[in-house]
Design a protein around this motif. Sequence first.
Motif, PDB file in Angstrom:
ATOM      1  N   HIS A 128       0.864  -1.187   0.000  1.00  0.00           N
ATOM      2  CA  HIS A 128       0.000   0.000   0.000  1.00  0.00           C
ATOM      3  C   HIS A 128       0.896   1.231   0.000  1.00  0.00           C
ATOM      4  O   HIS A 128       1.682   1.437   0.930  1.00  0.00           O
ATOM      5  N   HIS A 148      -1.394   7.814  -4.369  1.00  0.00           N
ATOM      6  CA  HIS A 148      -1.994   6.786  -3.508  1.00  0.00           C
ATOM      7  C   HIS A 148      -2.365   5.588  -4.377  1.00  0.00           C
ATOM      8  O   HIS A 148      -3.012   5.739  -5.413  1.00  0.00           O
ATOM      9  N   LEU A 178      -1.832   0.901  -4.999  1.00  0.00           N
ATOM     10  CA  LEU A 178      -1.418  -0.435  -4.610  1.00  0.00           C
ATOM     11  C   LEU A 178      -0.473  -1.019  -5.645  1.00  0.00           C
ATOM     12  O   LEU A 178      -0.663  -0.843  -6.847  1.00  0.00           O
ATOM     13  N   THR A 186       0.955  -4.865  -6.382  1.00  0.00           N
ATOM     14  CA  THR A 186       0.820  -6.256  -5.977  1.00  0.00           C
ATOM     15  C   THR A 186       1.524  -7.165  -6.975  1.00  0.00           C
ATOM     16  O   THR A 186       1.735  -6.800  -8.131  1.00  0.00           O
ATOM     17  N   PHE A 189      -9.253  -4.897   1.996  1.00  0.00           N
ATOM     18  CA  PHE A 189      -8.247  -3.936   2.416  1.00  0.00           C
ATOM     19  C   PHE A 189      -8.887  -2.544   2.411  1.00  0.00           C
ATOM     20  O   PHE A 189      -8.987  -1.890   1.379  1.00  0.00           O
ATOM     21  N   VAL A 249      -9.163   1.419   2.842  1.00  0.00           N
ATOM     22  CA  VAL A 249      -8.179   2.494   2.710  1.00  0.00           C
ATOM     23  C   VAL A 249      -8.715   3.869   3.099  1.00  0.00           C
ATOM     24  O   VAL A 249      -7.930   4.792   3.334  1.00  0.00           O
ATOM     25  N   GLY A 290      -5.871   0.425   6.319  1.00  0.00           N
ATOM     26  CA  GLY A 290      -4.468   0.048   6.205  1.00  0.00           C
ATOM     27  C   GLY A 290      -4.136  -1.326   6.722  1.00  0.00           C
ATOM     28  O   GLY A 290      -2.974  -1.738   6.680  1.00  0.00           O
TER      29      GLY A 290
END
Length: 286
Positions: A37, A114, A116, A118, A196, A198, A212
């Motif tokens: 993150h 901001h 992700l 992965t 998840f 946020v 988070g």
Amino acid sequence: MPDILAPRVHDLGGFTVGRLLPHMNHRSLGPFVFFDHIGPAVLGTKNNVDVRPHPHIGLATVTYLWEGAMLHRDSLGSLQEIQPGDVNWMTAGRGIVHSERTPERLRGIDHGFHGLQTWVALPREHEETAPSFAHHPKDTLPVIEGDGVRLVIVAGHGFGQRSPVEVLSETLYVSMDLKAGAELVVPAEHAERAIFPVAGEWLLDDIPLENGKLVVLETDSLPLLFAKTDARAMLLGGAPLDGPRFVWWNFVSSSRERIERAKAEWRDQAMGRVEGETEFIPLPEK
């Protein structure tokens, strides 16, 4: 009860990265073996993203942003800026090299960042596939809307819709935005699932969720998500991996020997080069 995973937070000089996977309690979740993150942060005047060229094998990298932009370059010759809502899916297979940097147009200009990053482990039969890169603009992704709920099917399938992003195993990756007072039952269509959160305030079957932290759901459960305020989260998971994976630095494989070969290839700079880049990240000593 769901299992709650706290991140390991790293300060990268002006912005933080919270690493949720791999975790001591969950080495993977569906095909996901790495989950970072990034932010939220303000970049531009004091700092930028400058990830020098580095290699991967045995995985696909997935970049998804809510704010900001990032420029991707790789050893296939790909040059692609990713913007909020787009999907960059890079299949490393037998080996690829790439860099990730703040675009020139945003350097020196304060802007939010901001998102992700992965990694999805490739099935064993595809670990040595040819590397490839695909970019999917946000307007090509399925969107489900109604009753204060907005779902974007980022990759794989969920809620009766399938993303155009080509995946090699059963995958669940859905961006969820709920208005205050909206609720959503999370279906049990995938063997492994996690939420998840946020932003905003969430309840999961009356249990408050903390932004988070990764919330691993019980198998076959049908939990109710409720948004106390406008809220945002990512839903992820899929089918369990077809066997254990070794993760060392940027390499993922079902074989330790294959990782040792990748180390030697990168040490010898035999995995390709990124056009327009003169730097690279050396192989770690440990």
